[in-house]
Design a protein around this motif. Sequence first.
Motif, PDB file in Angstrom:
ATOM      1  N   PHE A  12      46.933 -53.140  69.083  1.00  0.00           N
ATOM      2  CA  PHE A  12      45.879 -51.742  70.348  1.00  0.00           C
ATOM      3  C   PHE A  12      45.100 -53.061  70.898  1.00  0.00           C
ATOM      4  CE2 PHE A  12      46.295 -48.350  67.313  1.00  0.00           C
ATOM      5  CZ  PHE A  12      47.049 -47.344  68.334  1.00  0.00           C
ATOM      6  N   SER A  13      44.390 -54.039  70.218  1.00  0.00           N
ATOM      7  CA  SER A  13      43.671 -54.954  70.682  1.00  0.00           C
ATOM      8  C   SER A  13      44.641 -56.003  72.020  1.00  0.00           C
ATOM      9  CB  SER A  13      43.306 -56.605  69.858  1.00  0.00           C
ATOM     10  OG  SER A  13      42.932 -57.080  70.728  1.00  0.00           O
ATOM     11  N   ALA A  14      45.739 -56.536  71.901  1.00  0.00           N
ATOM     12  CA  ALA A  14      46.468 -56.575  72.926  1.00  0.00           C
ATOM     13  C   ALA A  14      47.353 -55.665  73.966  1.00  0.00           C
ATOM     14  CB  ALA A  14      48.103 -56.868  72.026  1.00  0.00           C
ATOM     15  N   LEU A  15      47.341 -54.571  73.357  1.00  0.00           N
ATOM     16  CA  LEU A  15      47.028 -53.666  74.606  1.00  0.00           C
ATOM     17  C   LEU A  15      46.290 -53.463  74.897  1.00  0.00           C
ATOM     18  CD1 LEU A  15      48.928 -50.667  73.318  1.00  0.00           C
ATOM     19  CD2 LEU A  15      49.815 -52.344  74.516  1.00  0.00           C
ATOM     20  N   ASP A  16      45.089 -53.890  74.685  1.00  0.00           N
ATOM     21  CA  ASP A  16      43.675 -53.380  76.001  1.00  0.00           C
ATOM     22  C   ASP A  16      43.525 -55.272  76.697  1.00  0.00           C
ATOM     23  OD1 ASP A  16      42.696 -51.399  74.593  1.00  0.00           O
ATOM     24  OD2 ASP A  16      41.728 -51.979  73.381  1.00  0.00           O
ATOM     25  N   GLU A  17      44.028 -56.177  76.095  1.00  0.00           N
ATOM     26  CA  GLU A  17      43.907 -57.394  76.886  1.00  0.00           C
ATOM     27  C   GLU A  17      44.590 -57.034  77.805  1.00  0.00           C
ATOM     28  OE1 GLU A  17      44.746 -60.823  74.157  1.00  0.00           O
ATOM     29  OE2 GLU A  17      43.656 -60.278  72.997  1.00  0.00           O
ATOM     30  N   ILE A  18      46.121 -56.304  77.812  1.00  0.00           N
ATOM     31  CA  ILE A  18      47.455 -56.459  79.413  1.00  0.00           C
ATOM     32  C   ILE A  18      46.599 -55.740  79.665  1.00  0.00           C
ATOM     33  CG2 ILE A  18      49.431 -55.428  79.812  1.00  0.00           C
ATOM     34  CD1 ILE A  18      50.797 -56.401  77.040  1.00  0.00           C
ATOM     35  N   ALA A  19      46.079 -54.523  79.657  1.00  0.00           N
ATOM     36  CA  ALA A  19      45.241 -53.452  80.316  1.00  0.00           C
ATOM     37  C   ALA A  19      44.340 -54.081  80.750  1.00  0.00           C
ATOM     38  CB  ALA A  19      44.636 -52.298  79.958  1.00  0.00           C
ATOM     39  N   ASP A  20      43.230 -54.893  80.625  1.00  0.00           N
ATOM     40  CA  ASP A  20      42.477 -55.801  81.430  1.00  0.00           C
ATOM     41  C   ASP A  20      42.687 -56.543  82.987  1.00  0.00           C
ATOM     42  OD1 ASP A  20      40.348 -54.160  79.911  1.00  0.00           O
ATOM     43  OD2 ASP A  20      39.933 -56.430  78.656  1.00  0.00           O
ATOM     44  N   ARG A  21      44.153 -57.538  82.085  1.00  0.00           N
ATOM     45  CA  ARG A  21      44.546 -58.213  83.079  1.00  0.00           C
ATOM     46  C   ARG A  21      45.089 -57.330  84.379  1.00  0.00           C
ATOM     47  NH1 ARG A  21      46.584 -60.824  78.382  1.00  0.00           N
ATOM     48  NH2 ARG A  21      48.446 -60.117  78.546  1.00  0.00           N
ATOM     49  N   ALA A  22      45.761 -55.925  83.609  1.00  0.00           N
ATOM     50  CA  ALA A  22      46.050 -55.483  84.497  1.00  0.00           C
ATOM     51  C   ALA A  22      45.181 -55.227  85.860  1.00  0.00           C
ATOM     52  CB  ALA A  22      46.735 -54.722  84.397  1.00  0.00           C
ATOM     53  N   ALA A  23      44.455 -54.551  85.379  1.00  0.00           N
ATOM     54  CA  ALA A  23      43.191 -53.938  85.887  1.00  0.00           C
ATOM     55  C   ALA A  23      42.724 -55.368  87.352  1.00  0.00           C
ATOM     56  CB  ALA A  23      42.139 -53.847  85.053  1.00  0.00           C
ATOM     57  N   GLU A  24      42.317 -57.002  86.207  1.00  0.00           N
ATOM     58  CA  GLU A  24      41.952 -57.619  87.122  1.00  0.00           C
ATOM     59  C   GLU A  24      43.361 -58.032  88.210  1.00  0.00           C
ATOM     60  OE1 GLU A  24      41.070 -60.868  84.292  1.00  0.00           O
ATOM     61  OE2 GLU A  24      39.993 -59.570  83.586  1.00  0.00           O
ATOM     62  N   SER A  25      44.483 -57.983  88.224  1.00  0.00           N
ATOM     63  CA  SER A  25      45.185 -58.425  88.914  1.00  0.00           C
ATOM     64  C   SER A  25      45.860 -57.841  89.556  1.00  0.00           C
ATOM     65  CB  SER A  25      46.756 -59.267  87.904  1.00  0.00           C
ATOM     66  OG  SER A  25      46.485 -59.537  86.741  1.00  0.00           O
ATOM     67  N   LEU A  26      44.978 -56.402  89.917  1.00  0.00           N
ATOM     68  CA  LEU A  26      45.722 -55.404  90.676  1.00  0.00           C
ATOM     69  C   LEU A  26      45.257 -55.388  92.141  1.00  0.00           C
ATOM     70  CD1 LEU A  26      47.285 -53.117  91.038  1.00  0.00           C
ATOM     71  CD2 LEU A  26      44.917 -51.788  90.605  1.00  0.00           C
ATOM     72  N   PRO A  27      44.281 -55.987  92.595  1.00  0.00           N
ATOM     73  CA  PRO A  27      44.261 -56.376  94.617  1.00  0.00           C
ATOM     74  C   PRO A  27      45.450 -57.639  94.524  1.00  0.00           C
ATOM     75  CG  PRO A  27      41.638 -55.985  92.771  1.00  0.00           C
ATOM     76  CD  PRO A  27      43.084 -55.826  91.709  1.00  0.00           C
ATOM     77  N   PHE A  28      45.347 -58.246  93.507  1.00  0.00           N
ATOM     78  CA  PHE A  28      46.222 -59.433  94.160  1.00  0.00           C
ATOM     79  C   PHE A  28      47.692 -58.647  94.303  1.00  0.00           C
ATOM     80  CE2 PHE A  28      49.516 -62.582  93.742  1.00  0.00           C
ATOM     81  CZ  PHE A  28      48.763 -64.016  94.296  1.00  0.00           C
ATOM     82  N   ALA A  29      47.891 -58.030  93.402  1.00  0.00           N
ATOM     83  CA  ALA A  29      49.327 -57.572  93.152  1.00  0.00           C
ATOM     84  C   ALA A  29      49.742 -56.798  94.564  1.00  0.00           C
ATOM     85  CB  ALA A  29      49.988 -57.048  92.197  1.00  0.00           C
TER      86      ALA A  29
END
Length: 166
Positions: A12-29
């Motif tokens: 669950f911690s790893a999934l939370d990290e992925i979700a956080d990275r996705a939110a940070e990367s979304l504007p660039f993507a």
Amino acid sequence: MLKWDIKLDEAFSALDEIADRAAESLPFAAFQGVELLRDEVARQAPRSQKTHYFVSKGSKNADGSRRRYEFNPGDLKKSVVAYRDDRESIKGERLVYRITWRASEGAAAKYGGKGKYRAVPYGYMVHFGTRAGVRPNPFIWRAYDLMHERAEQKVADTLLEKTVGS
């Protein structure tokens, strides 16, 4: 009887990290996909064969006549821009991007800009046509039809690369 004790805290911690990275990367993507669309809109924008003129209803010359502005072939293509619409976007939930042409340069410039950032106030008439007989040339919609699936894939690929690596 078999007892199997599974601890999912790390998962669950790893999934939370992925979700956080996705939110940070979304504007660039998202902008990676928007750039593909913007470039296709510029390719689809018509280019006149010769210099043409736009006569302003609001601007007058010193003698009271309507002011005439000169435009060169390719000015419409060069004026195509993409931007994030912060009024419609919701941080962390929704990003809205607009692709359009630069229709004005502000009151001070009044279509006198040079080079890459010159505005083309006649873009609307080209895209939608006029009642006076100018046929519509919906180059933005045509570009969207041609490129939106590739742009969506570019967003997904960039997001995947930024969140889980390659």
